[in-house]
Design an enzyme around this catalytic site. Structure first.
Site, short mmCIF file in Angstrom:
data_model
loop_
_atom_site.label_atom_id
_atom_site.label_comp_id
_atom_site.label_asym_id
_atom_site.label_seq_id
_atom_site.Cartn_x
_atom_site.Cartn_y
_atom_site.Cartn_z
N ASP A 188 0.86 -1.18 0.00
CA ASP A 188 0.00 0.00 0.00
C ASP A 188 0.90 1.23 0.00
O ASP A 188 1.77 1.35 -0.85
CB ASP A 188 -0.99 -0.05 1.18
CG ASP A 188 -2.14 0.94 0.99
OD1 ASP A 188 -2.55 1.16 -0.16
OD2 ASP A 188 -2.61 1.52 1.98
N ARG B 65 1.21 9.36 -6.54
CA ARG B 65 1.06 9.86 -5.17
C ARG B 65 2.38 10.36 -4.59
O ARG B 65 2.85 9.85 -3.57
CB ARG B 65 0.45 8.81 -4.24
CG ARG B 65 -0.89 8.29 -4.71
CD ARG B 65 -1.52 7.36 -3.68
NE ARG B 65 -2.82 6.86 -4.15
CZ ARG B 65 -3.56 5.99 -3.50
NH1 ARG B 65 -3.16 5.50 -2.35
NH2 ARG B 65 -4.72 5.60 -4.00
CA CA Z 1 -2.42 3.42 3.38
CA CA Z 2 -5.13 0.90 -0.60
#
Ligand code: CA
Ligand code: CA
Length: 449
Positions: free
Chosen positions: A269, A323
């Site tokens: 993640d 990101r």
């Molecule tokens: Ca996260």
């Molecule tokens: Ca995620």
């Protein structure tokens, strides 16, 4: 690389007076402090605190971490069990310093024995083959989230892994790598949740892996496999200084992820996520590399209001998919960073900075090195409500208006005005032109001494 840093460290030992420029670059031998009685003294790495006006984390009471720790709260740790013990309980807010010596493998048991995904799954009834059979879109459909026996088993297995690899950091803590020891945490997540005043420095965070990704058939147009763990996660945290760390998937690049139901089985993640009303954060001189979803600011478009104030400066982002960061809602200052956007180990750029959900981003004097053929209009992203006030940004040596390039190519425009003016900008350099040379050897873990 090693010889360069060795020479630097020798030079530092020989030089008693560190130049202001080196201190500004964060590579000085300790932070110099003026003391009326003793003259100039040097504070060692473990007791250093965030400098005045160094980004949002310097606001108000500033960020001191465990600088005031007594000897009973000063720890040196080399194993997972020692780290857990040193962190203690989040309800114990006594200042503490945790020195990490060497690399700690989060996927080990109390005696240091390696744990695998199979160890966590044991006894839960979970198997990937059964899970894939149970929620195959051709039979289960795509309208509802997985539920039932295999999803319960997956959640139980995930809970077992979480209990092992999530490290909860109490308030008033400094956690810092011991120089020269390849200090870091592999496979783990530092969770800084609803606490104030934490410093994380000189650590390499690698391959934080979720053994049990969850299938979400409703995520996007084709469904997605989602994972739980960020290497460092801030949730409702305040006054956090993340400095001179390296974040990387090294050990398991995404290119090794299989596909199930035609979608990437993503085990990673975020690298450093800042969510759930976190506020007053300075992210400085880190190296983010070989990663997809790198830094989320705000977990949803309604994460919080009046918070998510983050300063991001002098970091290197190399081989990042997206990101860097994804910004929502907050006042975010992104300055003097280097973005190297060529595909690295299969990590191909989607965009660098995303401004959405009315985020108020100031992007100032950053440097992008982009490969031939890559479009400048692809360096940003947004939903039409976010702002990016850009100035002094440089692409391959040329000052470039990234927002204008983006807006010329997209119908959902990025707004160009913001509702604030950064003032906590110690160390802000007025030109991006030399950043590539400056930051390459001075960012990430293993530089500080
Ligand atoms: Ca996260
Ligand atoms: Ca995620």
């Amino acid at each position: 690389m090693a010889s360069v840093s060795h020479r630097r460290s020798l030079r530092r030992r020989r030089t008693l007076v560190v130049s202001a420029a080196l201190v500004a670059a964060g590579v000085g031998a300790g932070v110099l402090v003026m003391n009326a009685n003793a003259g100039t003294t040097t504070v060692d790495l473990y007791h250093q605190r965030l400098a005045a006006k160094d980004g949002w984390a310097s606001l108000g009471s500033g960020t001191t971490g465990g600088a005031k720790a007594d000897s009973a709260h000063t720890f040196t740790v080399s194993t997972r069990a020692q780290l857990v013990k040193a962190l203690g309980s989040v309800s114990d807010t006594a200042p503490r310093i945790i020195k990490v010596k060497g690399t700690i493998d989060a996927n080990t048991d109390a005696s240091g024995k390696k744990l695998t995904c199979a160890n966590y799954a044991a006894g839960t009834g979970y198997s990937l083959a059964s899970y894939l059979k149970a929620y195959n879109p051709t039979t289960y459909g795509r309208s509802k989230l997985p539920s039932g026996t295999q999803e319960k088993a997956r959640a139980a297995a995930q809970k077992k892994q979480a209990a092992n690899i999530v490290f909860k950091v109490p308030a008033n803590t400094t956690i810092v790598g011991v120089p020269g020891t390849k200090a870091g945490i592999t496979g783990g997540m530092l969770q800084i949740q609803k606490v104030d005043n934490v410093i994380v420095r000189n650590l390499t965070f690698s391959h934080t892996e979720d053994c049990f990704p969850q299938w979400d058939p409703t995520d996007g147009s084709s469904g997605n496999w989602n994972s739980q763990y960020d290497s460092v996660t801030l949730r409702g945290a305040t006054h956090v200084w993340a400095d001179h760390n390296t974040f990387t998937d090294a050990g398991h690049f995404d290119s090794a992820n299989p596909k199930y139901y035609g979608r990437e089985y993503q085990v990673h993640d975020g690298a450093l996520d800042i969510t759930k009303g976190s506020d007053l954060v300075t992210v400085e001189r880190n190296r983010f590399t070989n990663h997809d979803k790198t830094m989320l600011i705000g977990a949803s478009d309604s994460d919080s209001t009046g918070k998510l104030r983050v300063s991001i400066h002098h970091n290197v982002w190399k081989g990042i998919v997206q990101r860097a960061p994804l910004s929502r809602l907050g006042q975010i200052h992104i300055y003097n960073n280097v973005y190297e956007t060529a595909t690295l180990n299969g990590y191909a750029l989607q965009y660098s900075i995303n401004s959405r959900a009315r985020a108020q981003v100031v992007a100032q004097n950053n440097y992008w090195r982009i490969p031939a053929g890559q479009k400048i209009s692809k360096l940003l992203s947004g939903d039409g409500t976010g702002s990016i006030k850009g100035s002094g940004n440089v692409v391959n040596g040329t000052t470039t208006d990234l927002v204008a390039a983006y807006n010329a190519a997209h119908s959902k425009k990025i707004k160009t005005t913001v509702n604030w003016t950064p003032t906590l900008t110690a160390g802000l350099e007025s030109s991006a032109k030399n950043l590539l040379t400056e930051l390459t050897p001075t960012t990430g873990a293993g530089v500080l001494s």
